[in-house]
Design a protein around this motif. Sequence first.
Motif, PDB file in Angstrom:
ATOM      1  N   THR A 116       0.897  -1.118   0.015  1.00  0.00           N
ATOM      2  CA  THR A 116       0.031  -0.045  -0.012  1.00  0.00           C
ATOM      3  C   THR A 116       0.908   1.103  -0.094  1.00  0.00           C
ATOM      4  OG1 THR A 116      -1.743  -1.180   1.351  1.00  0.00           O
ATOM      5  CG2 THR A 116      -1.803   1.185   1.067  1.00  0.00           C
ATOM      6  N   LEU A 117       0.677   2.109  -0.978  1.00  0.00           N
ATOM      7  CA  LEU A 117       1.646   3.289  -0.968  1.00  0.00           C
ATOM      8  C   LEU A 117       1.402   4.228  -0.119  1.00  0.00           C
ATOM      9  CD1 LEU A 117       1.809   4.002  -4.904  1.00  0.00           C
ATOM     10  CD2 LEU A 117       3.439   2.665  -3.475  1.00  0.00           C
ATOM     11  N   PRO A 118       2.378   4.531   0.687  1.00  0.00           N
ATOM     12  CA  PRO A 118       2.042   5.486   1.890  1.00  0.00           C
ATOM     13  C   PRO A 118       1.790   7.177   1.400  1.00  0.00           C
ATOM     14  CG  PRO A 118       4.425   5.439   1.500  1.00  0.00           C
ATOM     15  CD  PRO A 118       3.514   4.424   0.763  1.00  0.00           C
ATOM     16  N   THR A 119       1.361   7.887   2.516  1.00  0.00           N
ATOM     17  CA  THR A 119       1.364   9.276   1.951  1.00  0.00           C
ATOM     18  C   THR A 119       2.674   9.851   1.679  1.00  0.00           C
ATOM     19  OG1 THR A 119      -0.750   9.611   3.456  1.00  0.00           O
ATOM     20  CG2 THR A 119       0.514  11.591   2.769  1.00  0.00           C
ATOM     21  N   PRO A 120       2.786  10.468   0.762  1.00  0.00           N
ATOM     22  CA  PRO A 120       4.363  10.668   0.323  1.00  0.00           C
ATOM     23  C   PRO A 120       4.961  11.924   1.263  1.00  0.00           C
ATOM     24  CG  PRO A 120       2.983  11.093  -1.698  1.00  0.00           C
ATOM     25  CD  PRO A 120       1.969  10.909  -0.301  1.00  0.00           C
ATOM     26  N   ALA A 121       6.051  11.792   1.684  1.00  0.00           N
ATOM     27  CA  ALA A 121       6.833  12.551   2.609  1.00  0.00           C
ATOM     28  C   ALA A 121       6.992  13.906   2.214  1.00  0.00           C
ATOM     29  CB  ALA A 121       8.250  12.181   2.877  1.00  0.00           C
ATOM     30  N   THR A 122       6.685  14.979   3.128  1.00  0.00           N
ATOM     31  CA  THR A 122       7.011  16.203   2.489  1.00  0.00           C
ATOM     32  C   THR A 122       8.433  16.928   2.719  1.00  0.00           C
ATOM     33  OG1 THR A 122       6.204  17.143   4.906  1.00  0.00           O
ATOM     34  CG2 THR A 122       4.597  17.065   3.086  1.00  0.00           C
ATOM     35  N   PRO A 123       8.914  17.513   1.843  1.00  0.00           N
ATOM     36  CA  PRO A 123      10.359  18.104   1.971  1.00  0.00           C
ATOM     37  C   PRO A 123      10.643  18.756   3.559  1.00  0.00           C
ATOM     38  CG  PRO A 123       9.390  18.755   0.103  1.00  0.00           C
ATOM     39  CD  PRO A 123       8.284  18.403   0.891  1.00  0.00           C
ATOM     40  N   VAL A 124      11.768  18.496   3.934  1.00  0.00           N
ATOM     41  CA  VAL A 124      12.080  19.306   5.253  1.00  0.00           C
ATOM     42  C   VAL A 124      13.015  20.270   5.236  1.00  0.00           C
ATOM     43  CG1 VAL A 124      11.827  16.781   6.345  1.00  0.00           C
ATOM     44  CG2 VAL A 124      14.114  17.284   5.472  1.00  0.00           C
ATOM     45  N   ALA A 125      13.351  20.852   3.769  1.00  0.00           N
ATOM     46  CA  ALA A 125      14.370  21.931   3.489  1.00  0.00           C
ATOM     47  C   ALA A 125      13.692  22.470   2.277  1.00  0.00           C
ATOM     48  CB  ALA A 125      15.716  21.375   3.622  1.00  0.00           C
ATOM     49  N   ASN A 126      14.846  23.394   1.943  1.00  0.00           N
ATOM     50  CA  ASN A 126      14.325  24.401   0.770  1.00  0.00           C
ATOM     51  C   ASN A 126      14.351  23.530  -0.599  1.00  0.00           C
ATOM     52  OD1 ASN A 126      13.589  26.327  -0.872  1.00  0.00           O
ATOM     53  ND2 ASN A 126      15.435  27.376  -0.703  1.00  0.00           N
ATOM     54  N   TYR A 127      13.631  22.547  -0.886  1.00  0.00           N
ATOM     55  CA  TYR A 127      13.625  22.023  -2.121  1.00  0.00           C
ATOM     56  C   TYR A 127      12.080  21.309  -2.317  1.00  0.00           C
ATOM     57  CZ  TYR A 127      13.709  17.438   0.810  1.00  0.00           C
ATOM     58  OH  TYR A 127      13.448  16.356   1.599  1.00  0.00           O
ATOM     59  N   VAL A 128      11.655  20.683  -3.536  1.00  0.00           N
ATOM     60  CA  VAL A 128      10.371  20.202  -3.615  1.00  0.00           C
ATOM     61  C   VAL A 128      10.534  18.420  -3.856  1.00  0.00           C
ATOM     62  CG1 VAL A 128       9.348  22.158  -4.524  1.00  0.00           C
ATOM     63  CG2 VAL A 128      10.559  20.379  -6.319  1.00  0.00           C
ATOM     64  N   SER A 129       9.481  17.767  -3.697  1.00  0.00           N
ATOM     65  CA  SER A 129       9.561  16.375  -3.495  1.00  0.00           C
ATOM     66  C   SER A 129       9.928  15.718  -5.085  1.00  0.00           C
ATOM     67  CB  SER A 129       8.225  15.741  -3.061  1.00  0.00           C
ATOM     68  OG  SER A 129       8.199  16.003  -1.656  1.00  0.00           O
ATOM     69  N   PHE A 130       9.455  16.590  -5.910  1.00  0.00           N
ATOM     70  CA  PHE A 130       9.494  16.320  -7.456  1.00  0.00           C
ATOM     71  C   PHE A 130       9.322  17.519  -8.361  1.00  0.00           C
ATOM     72  CE2 PHE A 130       5.153  15.399  -5.865  1.00  0.00           C
ATOM     73  CZ  PHE A 130       4.508  16.494  -7.030  1.00  0.00           C
ATOM     74  N   VAL A 131      10.061  17.112  -9.518  1.00  0.00           N
ATOM     75  CA  VAL A 131       9.961  18.144 -10.539  1.00  0.00           C
ATOM     76  C   VAL A 131       9.564  17.410 -11.853  1.00  0.00           C
ATOM     77  CG1 VAL A 131      11.272  19.875 -12.055  1.00  0.00           C
ATOM     78  CG2 VAL A 131      11.662  19.805  -9.589  1.00  0.00           C
ATOM     79  N   GLN A 132       8.755  18.059 -12.545  1.00  0.00           N
ATOM     80  CA  GLN A 132       8.419  17.591 -14.028  1.00  0.00           C
ATOM     81  C   GLN A 132       8.876  18.540 -14.954  1.00  0.00           C
ATOM     82  OE1 GLN A 132       4.225  16.167 -14.641  1.00  0.00           O
ATOM     83  NE2 GLN A 132       4.512  15.876 -16.814  1.00  0.00           N
ATOM     84  N   SER A 133       9.493  17.965 -15.867  1.00  0.00           N
ATOM     85  CA  SER A 133      10.082  18.730 -17.237  1.00  0.00           C
ATOM     86  C   SER A 133       9.781  17.930 -18.197  1.00  0.00           C
ATOM     87  CB  SER A 133      11.656  19.000 -16.975  1.00  0.00           C
ATOM     88  OG  SER A 133      11.800  19.976 -18.031  1.00  0.00           O
ATOM     89  N   GLY A 134       8.657  18.254 -18.963  1.00  0.00           N
ATOM     90  CA  GLY A 134       8.198  17.623 -20.020  1.00  0.00           C
ATOM     91  C   GLY A 134       7.795  16.172 -19.636  1.00  0.00           C
ATOM     92  N   SER A 135       8.382  15.170 -20.452  1.00  0.00           N
ATOM     93  CA  SER A 135       7.973  13.809 -19.959  1.00  0.00           C
ATOM     94  C   SER A 135       8.836  13.187 -18.968  1.00  0.00           C
ATOM     95  CB  SER A 135       7.976  12.879 -21.232  1.00  0.00           C
ATOM     96  OG  SER A 135       9.447  12.806 -21.809  1.00  0.00           O
ATOM     97  N   MET A 136       9.871  13.978 -18.641  1.00  0.00           N
ATOM     98  CA  MET A 136      10.654  13.485 -17.356  1.00  0.00           C
ATOM     99  C   MET A 136      10.459  13.919 -15.872  1.00  0.00           C
ATOM    100  SD  MET A 136      13.323  11.423 -16.966  1.00  0.00           S
ATOM    101  CE  MET A 136      13.947  11.690 -18.626  1.00  0.00           C
ATOM    102  N   LEU A 137      10.310  13.053 -15.063  1.00  0.00           N
ATOM    103  CA  LEU A 137      10.017  13.120 -13.653  1.00  0.00           C
ATOM    104  C   LEU A 137      11.050  12.982 -12.887  1.00  0.00           C
ATOM    105  CD1 LEU A 137       7.717  13.809 -11.764  1.00  0.00           C
ATOM    106  CD2 LEU A 137       6.912  11.409 -11.486  1.00  0.00           C
TER     107      LEU A 137
END
Length: 156
Positions: free
Chosen positions: A14-35
């Motif tokens: 079962t996928l968990p609730t995704p963790a939130t960042p603990v510093a100055n960044y984001v959990s993911f970035v999408q650029s075009g078809s790349m995640l």
Amino acid sequence: MNAINTRLAELGITLPTPATPVANYVSFVQSGSMLVISGQLPLGSDGTLAEQHKGKVGGNVTPEVAAEAARLAAINILAQAQAAVGDLSRIVRIVRLGGFINTAPGFTAVAPVMNGASDLVVAVLGDAGRHARSTVGVAELPLGAAVEVEAMIEIA
């Protein structure tokens, strides 16, 4: 239910609730078809790092327990991917996994530890989970984690 969700259920995941960042960044970035998924720790479904997943591999953490931690980090990558794109069936391919293994001095068997993550994404995604990979031993990781895994994923 799509094939990926069926496979997760078959594996008892079962996928968990995704963790939130603990510093100055984001959990993911999408650029075009790349995640790109930021490094994920082996946090449990309650969002905490279990004591057995803290420390040095080849020291107080066995390679087998570290491989379990890498598997859990890969589950967290899939949770982040689902948060990013809404549906894991949009994954075309796991392009690359990067593994960071918190190693005791002299411990060099990092590749089998990272297999915990690699084996998980292949088990869930089949051929779309086959990926390029880098695995490195490091002196320390956030929260004292034994393992951290990051990913680059092609999406449709």
